[in-house]
Scaffold this motif. Sequence first.
Motif, mmCIF file in Angstrom:
data_model
loop_
_atom_site.group_PDB
_atom_site.id
_atom_site.type_symbol
_atom_site.label_atom_id
_atom_site.label_comp_id
_atom_site.label_asym_id
_atom_site.label_seq_id
_atom_site.Cartn_x
_atom_site.Cartn_y
_atom_site.Cartn_z
ATOM 1 N N THR A 52 -10.119 -9.613 -2.627
ATOM 2 C CA THR A 52 -8.875 -9.141 -2.009
ATOM 3 C C THR A 52 -8.721 -9.516 -0.548
ATOM 4 O OG1 THR A 52 -10.065 -7.133 -1.455
ATOM 5 C CG2 THR A 52 -8.851 -7.125 -3.594
ATOM 6 N N GLU A 53 -9.778 -9.936 -0.052
ATOM 7 C CA GLU A 53 -9.707 -10.264 1.646
ATOM 8 C C GLU A 53 -8.889 -11.856 1.624
ATOM 9 O OE1 GLU A 53 -12.894 -7.142 0.950
ATOM 10 O OE2 GLU A 53 -12.470 -9.338 -0.103
ATOM 11 N N GLU A 54 -9.535 -12.675 0.528
ATOM 12 C CA GLU A 54 -9.047 -13.857 0.507
ATOM 13 C C GLU A 54 -7.300 -13.850 -0.013
ATOM 14 O OE1 GLU A 54 -9.116 -18.073 -1.974
ATOM 15 O OE2 GLU A 54 -10.831 -16.471 -2.717
ATOM 16 N N ALA A 55 -7.175 -13.078 -0.772
ATOM 17 C CA ALA A 55 -5.903 -12.731 -1.067
ATOM 18 C C ALA A 55 -4.784 -12.407 0.083
ATOM 19 C CB ALA A 55 -5.579 -11.784 -2.364
ATOM 20 N N VAL A 56 -5.430 -11.512 0.910
ATOM 21 C CA VAL A 56 -4.675 -10.984 2.028
ATOM 22 C C VAL A 56 -4.370 -11.968 2.927
ATOM 23 C CG1 VAL A 56 -4.655 -9.381 3.880
ATOM 24 C CG2 VAL A 56 -5.168 -8.535 1.667
ATOM 25 N N LYS A 57 -5.377 -12.817 3.355
ATOM 26 C CA LYS A 57 -5.395 -13.831 4.284
ATOM 27 C C LYS A 57 -4.439 -14.930 3.839
ATOM 28 C CE LYS A 57 -10.074 -13.201 6.198
ATOM 29 N NZ LYS A 57 -11.323 -13.850 6.273
ATOM 30 N N THR A 67 6.527 -14.604 -0.656
ATOM 31 C CA THR A 67 5.134 -14.506 -1.158
ATOM 32 C C THR A 67 4.937 -12.772 -1.641
ATOM 33 O OG1 THR A 67 4.407 -16.222 0.125
ATOM 34 C CG2 THR A 67 3.028 -14.736 -1.006
ATOM 35 N N LEU A 68 4.785 -12.528 -2.722
ATOM 36 C CA LEU A 68 4.080 -11.034 -2.946
ATOM 37 C C LEU A 68 2.676 -11.093 -3.415
ATOM 38 C CD1 LEU A 68 6.891 -10.372 -5.848
ATOM 39 C CD2 LEU A 68 6.565 -9.476 -3.510
ATOM 40 N N LEU A 69 2.200 -10.031 -2.655
ATOM 41 C CA LEU A 69 0.560 -9.778 -2.771
ATOM 42 C C LEU A 69 0.466 -8.999 -4.143
ATOM 43 C CD1 LEU A 69 -2.146 -10.572 -1.250
ATOM 44 C CD2 LEU A 69 -1.527 -8.479 0.201
ATOM 45 N N CYS A 70 -0.451 -9.457 -4.921
ATOM 46 C CA CYS A 70 -0.601 -8.672 -6.160
ATOM 47 C C CYS A 70 -2.043 -8.393 -6.500
ATOM 48 C CB CYS A 70 0.090 -9.345 -7.435
ATOM 49 S SG CYS A 70 1.653 -10.031 -6.834
ATOM 50 N N GLY A 71 -2.437 -7.360 -7.249
ATOM 51 C CA GLY A 71 -3.719 -7.169 -7.518
ATOM 52 C C GLY A 71 -4.316 -6.003 -7.954
ATOM 53 N N GLU A 72 -5.340 -5.806 -8.514
ATOM 54 C CA GLU A 72 -5.966 -4.590 -8.916
ATOM 55 C C GLU A 72 -7.476 -4.365 -8.739
ATOM 56 O OE1 GLU A 72 -8.158 -4.178 -11.465
ATOM 57 O OE2 GLU A 72 -8.103 -6.227 -12.022
ATOM 58 N N ARG A 73 -8.178 -3.475 -8.653
ATOM 59 C CA ARG A 73 -9.432 -3.116 -8.685
ATOM 60 C C ARG A 73 -9.554 -1.744 -9.421
ATOM 61 N NH1 ARG A 73 -9.433 -7.548 -7.407
ATOM 62 N NH2 ARG A 73 -10.703 -8.724 -6.114
ATOM 63 N N LYS A 74 -10.552 -1.760 -10.385
ATOM 64 C CA LYS A 74 -10.827 -0.823 -11.384
ATOM 65 C C LYS A 74 -9.465 -0.475 -12.213
ATOM 66 C CE LYS A 74 -14.752 1.027 -9.230
ATOM 67 N NZ LYS A 74 -15.668 0.501 -10.305
ATOM 68 N N GLY A 75 -8.531 -1.410 -12.210
ATOM 69 C CA GLY A 75 -7.331 -1.286 -13.035
ATOM 70 C C GLY A 75 -5.982 -0.619 -12.233
ATOM 71 N N LEU A 76 -6.108 -0.556 -11.160
ATOM 72 C CA LEU A 76 -5.152 0.168 -10.218
ATOM 73 C C LEU A 76 -4.801 -0.737 -9.197
ATOM 74 C CD1 LEU A 76 -6.407 3.746 -9.782
ATOM 75 C CD2 LEU A 76 -4.490 2.978 -11.573
ATOM 76 N N LYS A 77 -3.550 -0.685 -8.587
ATOM 77 C CA LYS A 77 -2.917 -1.648 -7.615
ATOM 78 C C LYS A 77 -3.769 -1.330 -6.425
ATOM 79 C CE LYS A 77 0.653 -0.618 -5.008
ATOM 80 N NZ LYS A 77 2.078 -0.290 -4.703
ATOM 81 N N VAL A 78 -4.211 -2.512 -5.812
ATOM 82 C CA VAL A 78 -4.917 -2.455 -4.411
ATOM 83 C C VAL A 78 -4.063 -2.069 -3.357
ATOM 84 C CG1 VAL A 78 -6.241 -3.881 -2.706
ATOM 85 C CG2 VAL A 78 -6.293 -4.446 -5.126
ATOM 86 N N GLU A 79 -4.593 -0.938 -2.647
ATOM 87 C CA GLU A 79 -3.657 -0.484 -1.444
ATOM 88 C C GLU A 79 -3.192 -1.144 -0.326
ATOM 89 O OE1 GLU A 79 -4.390 3.044 2.012
ATOM 90 O OE2 GLU A 79 -6.172 2.699 0.698
ATOM 91 N N GLY A 80 -1.921 -1.295 -0.395
ATOM 92 C CA GLY A 80 -1.310 -2.025 0.628
ATOM 93 C C GLY A 80 -0.681 -3.431 -0.201
#
Length: 245
Positions: A52-57, A67-80
């Motif tokens: 997620t850190e790499e994605a944000v940067k 650009t859209l920031l997309c992703g999950e951890r434990k199935g749920l959208k990452v905060e922010g």
Amino acid sequence: MKTIDVYLSPAEVGEAAVEGRVAVVIDVIRATTTMVEALANGARAIIPTASTEEAVKLASSLGRTDTLLCGERKGLKVEGFDLGNSPAEFTADVVRGKQLVMSTTNGTRAFVAAEDSARVLAASFLNLSAVAAALREEDNLLMVCAGKEDRFSLDDALCAGNLIRTLGDLNPADLILNDAARMVLDLSFAHPVDAEFLASTAAGKALVEVGLETDLQLCASLDRYSLVPEMRERRIGLPSSKERS
């Protein structure tokens, strides 16, 4: 002869395994399903990241206008983040013309593991037959199942098996399979491709637990599209000549 090696998690993939070969990355629940859906709905490209850190940067460096920031951890959208990893979120109204920076628990790591291959394609049930058609002239293949936290995942194995089975319809005697490939091929004859079966897998149960079981119907949609996403220089997109179905 066509050689097919299956790896049941990204942790199994080493540099020697990918060199000079065509790789297919599979994450049915849900990264490659979501990628196919997003590209079918007009997304320009998807850039997978390992964290997620790499994605944000990366999203910040690309500029947030398109650009859209997309992703999950434990199935749920990452905060922010703008989007999670539910394919139903990636509608044309949301993603058309956008580039997506994505980080998921398993799937995007599998793309990173395979990135030094000669070609890297994204497969799911949504585009299974289209990927099989794209592989018919390729003789040296590996399939990387995203798995679940570096462990075997039945949903990805089932997809890999069905992909091999579709290729085998051409001439089964011409396939040279490693043990994992033989195992997933056997699985493909034992289980159906439907939402009910996906819900019985570990990954499916995890989605049900967080209230996202409706994703499974889309994940099980066989040959919904005739798209073959390909990763080049860490960007997953469609050849300009590819027609959307």
